[in-house]
Design a protein around this motif. Structure first.
Motif, PDB file in Angstrom:
ATOM      1  N   SER A 245       0.812  -1.221   0.000  1.00 18.35           N
ATOM      2  CA  SER A 245       0.000   0.000   0.000  1.00 18.35           C
ATOM      3  C   SER A 245       0.841   1.265   0.000  1.00 18.35           C
ATOM      4  O   SER A 245       0.315   2.360  -0.204  1.00 18.35           O
ATOM      5  CB  SER A 245      -0.940  -0.001   1.216  1.00 18.35           C
ATOM      6  OG  SER A 245      -0.192  -0.125   2.419  1.00 18.35           O
ATOM      7  N   GLU A 246       2.150   1.137   0.215  1.00 12.10           N
ATOM      8  CA  GLU A 246       3.034   2.298   0.308  1.00 12.10           C
ATOM      9  C   GLU A 246       4.103   2.350  -0.779  1.00 12.10           C
ATOM     10  O   GLU A 246       4.593   3.421  -1.105  1.00 12.10           O
ATOM     11  CB  GLU A 246       3.723   2.305   1.684  1.00 12.10           C
ATOM     12  CG  GLU A 246       2.741   2.383   2.852  1.00 12.10           C
ATOM     13  CD  GLU A 246       3.400   2.062   4.184  1.00 12.10           C
ATOM     14  OE1 GLU A 246       4.654   1.954   4.224  1.00 12.10           O
ATOM     15  OE2 GLU A 246       2.676   1.898   5.179  1.00 12.10           O
ATOM     16  N   ARG A 247       4.467   1.199  -1.354  1.00 13.22           N
ATOM     17  CA  ARG A 247       5.596   1.200  -2.298  1.00 13.22           C
ATOM     18  C   ARG A 247       5.159   1.396  -3.750  1.00 13.22           C
ATOM     19  O   ARG A 247       5.997   1.470  -4.659  1.00 13.22           O
ATOM     20  CB  ARG A 247       6.402  -0.097  -2.177  1.00 13.22           C
ATOM     21  CG  ARG A 247       5.681  -1.343  -2.622  1.00 13.22           C
ATOM     22  CD  ARG A 247       6.585  -2.568  -2.638  1.00 13.22           C
ATOM     23  NE  ARG A 247       5.845  -3.740  -3.056  1.00 13.22           N
ATOM     24  CZ  ARG A 247       5.284  -4.617  -2.250  1.00 13.22           C
ATOM     25  NH1 ARG A 247       5.415  -4.473  -0.939  1.00 13.22           N
ATOM     26  NH2 ARG A 247       4.597  -5.639  -2.727  1.00 13.22           N
ATOM     27  N   GLY A 248       3.852   1.471  -4.021  1.00 15.38           N
ATOM     28  CA  GLY A 248       3.376   1.675  -5.381  1.00 15.38           C
ATOM     29  C   GLY A 248       3.632   0.459  -6.252  1.00 15.38           C
ATOM     30  O   GLY A 248       3.474  -0.676  -5.812  1.00 15.38           O
ATOM     31  N   GLU A 249       4.083   0.689  -7.479  1.00 16.83           N
ATOM     32  CA  GLU A 249       4.274  -0.401  -8.433  1.00 16.83           C
ATOM     33  C   GLU A 249       5.741  -0.826  -8.521  1.00 16.83           C
ATOM     34  O   GLU A 249       6.231  -1.220  -9.570  1.00 16.83           O
ATOM     35  CB  GLU A 249       3.748   0.014  -9.805  1.00 16.83           C
ATOM     36  CG  GLU A 249       2.248   0.294  -9.808  1.00 16.83           C
ATOM     37  CD  GLU A 249       1.718   0.647 -11.178  1.00 16.83           C
ATOM     38  OE1 GLU A 249       2.533   0.934 -12.085  1.00 16.83           O
ATOM     39  OE2 GLU A 249       0.495   0.635 -11.353  1.00 16.83           O
TER      40      GLU A 249
END
Length: 386
Positions: A245-249
């Protein structure tokens, strides 16, 4: 006076372990039993029997969902309203995960069994039960002039990726594992763990040593976006990367970057991609964490399948090193993407884990076998002689 001596002794014992604790702090139980997905995605379906794959793969992409059991897979299917990219993979088997020392393996022994074809004790990185170094599928691929790569959402020095490139008696030897990267000519590695390359007790800066070996070294994936050839090392976090949910793709982009570089090699490549944090959600008994990481991992599977369909010479394998959490799905709802689960443990379990395969040689992976057989099957399909 005795109390002060005792305090000093305890401090002496604790301080050397602080780095270890920092690397293992994802295991604290934070139970959350329900997850309602809000981010659904489309899944492309391939008619695999209509695709004309070559008889033997030139390339192998091995994706390891750390801790991913059957329930973790079906939680993803449930959350995305009945569809995952993974379901394109019709050749399905099961791997028995026991280590040489324990009925319930850890990631180090599990990863080493897959990478080398030998059972070993819990905690061992690329060594056998007697501590002798084992040649891994990545090293054998390199010896046979194939390009090689590792991608992980954990520190790249953590147990699973380490077991493909390092040879150490204990998984907690992160600085020694980092130094082992210098003993190879791996083409691409992307993951966390920068501190074990730069902030070391021995004073070495391994990033400088990598540059001396002609690696292009970055600590942000965005900074490497224009790099499409040569040797590449991207250390994306001081230790582990952030959760889904925090590191993106990050995992999708890192996997695509690795493929972009490795696919240029005329002799082919070996690439291991780890979805590390499915395991961490299982340790925490956190259904939201498990499902979010499972869906993130499946999106990468979709990217690798798309490459394999276009390439026709690439075998894609998806498996796990063990199951984590003893996850059981309760009254969930596929039509709504709602998942409810309970857990038997905050640790690993001893159950078999699934193996999925797609592309040339995929049928070799059907059936029930030891985790060591994954190495043997890859070696056979590459037509390597150990």
């Amino acid at each position: 006076m005795k109390n002060r001596i005792l305090q000093f002794v305890l401090l002496f014992l604790i301080l050397p372990a602080t780095g270890i604790v920092a690397q293992e702090n994802y295991k604290t139980v934070d139970a959350k039993f329900e997850y309602q997905n809000e981010d659904f995605y489309d899944v492309k379906i391939y008619a695999e029997d209509e695709l004309k794959f070559k008889k033997h793969p030139k390339n192998i992409i091995l994706l390891i969902g750390d801790g991913m059991g059957v329930s973790h897979v079906f939680s993803g299917i449930t959350a995305n309203k009945g569809k995952l990219h993974l379901q394109n993979m019709k050749a399905i088997g099961f791997s028995k995960t026991q280590s040489s020392s324990h009925y319930i393996t850890d990631s180090a022994a599990g990863g080493t069994a897959i990478s080398s074809g030998k059972k070993t004790y819990n905690g061992a990185i690329g060594v056998d039960a007697d501590g002798n170094p084992l040649e891994t599928i990545l090293e054998i691929a390199e010896t046979n002039n194939k390009a090689t790569g590792l991608v992980s959402t954990s520190a790249i020095t953590h147990a699973t990726p380490a077991s493909f490139i390092a040879h150490q008696p204990k998984r907690e030897m992160y600085e020694e594992i980092a130094a082992d990267f210098l003993n190879t000519d791996i083409n691409v590695f992307i993951g966390g763990g920068e501190s074990f390359f730069k902030e070391r007790k021995d004073g070495r800066d391994l990033t400088k040593e990598l540059e001396d070996k002609n690696y292009q070294v970055f600590n942000k994936l965005d900074d490497a976006k224009n790099i499409n050839s040569g040797k590449l090392a991207v250390l994306t976090a001081p230790e582990h990367n952030a959760k889904f949910s925090e590191r993106g793709e990050m995992l999708q982009e890192a996997s695509d970057k690795a493929i972009e570089i490795l696919a240029k090699d005329k002799e082919g490549f070996f690439l291991m991609i780890e979805g590390s944090q499915i395991d961490w959600g299982g340790h925490q008994n956190n259904t939201s964490y498990v499902v979010g990481e499972m869906l993130d991992f499946d999106k990468v599977i979709g990217q690798m399948l798309e490459f394999a369909v276009k390439d026709r010479e690439t075998l894609v394998i998806v498996t796990a090193d063990h199951e984590t959490g003893g996850m059981a799905l309760m009254k969930s709802d596929i039509s709504e993407g709602f998942v409810k689960a309970k857990y038997a443990t905050g640790g690993h379990s001893g159950v078999m884990v699934p193996v999925f395969a797609f592309g040339p040689g995929a049928n070799e992976f059907m059936g029930i076998y030891e985790n060591t057989a994954l190495f043997d099957k890859m070696l056979k399909l590459y037509r390597f002689k150990k």
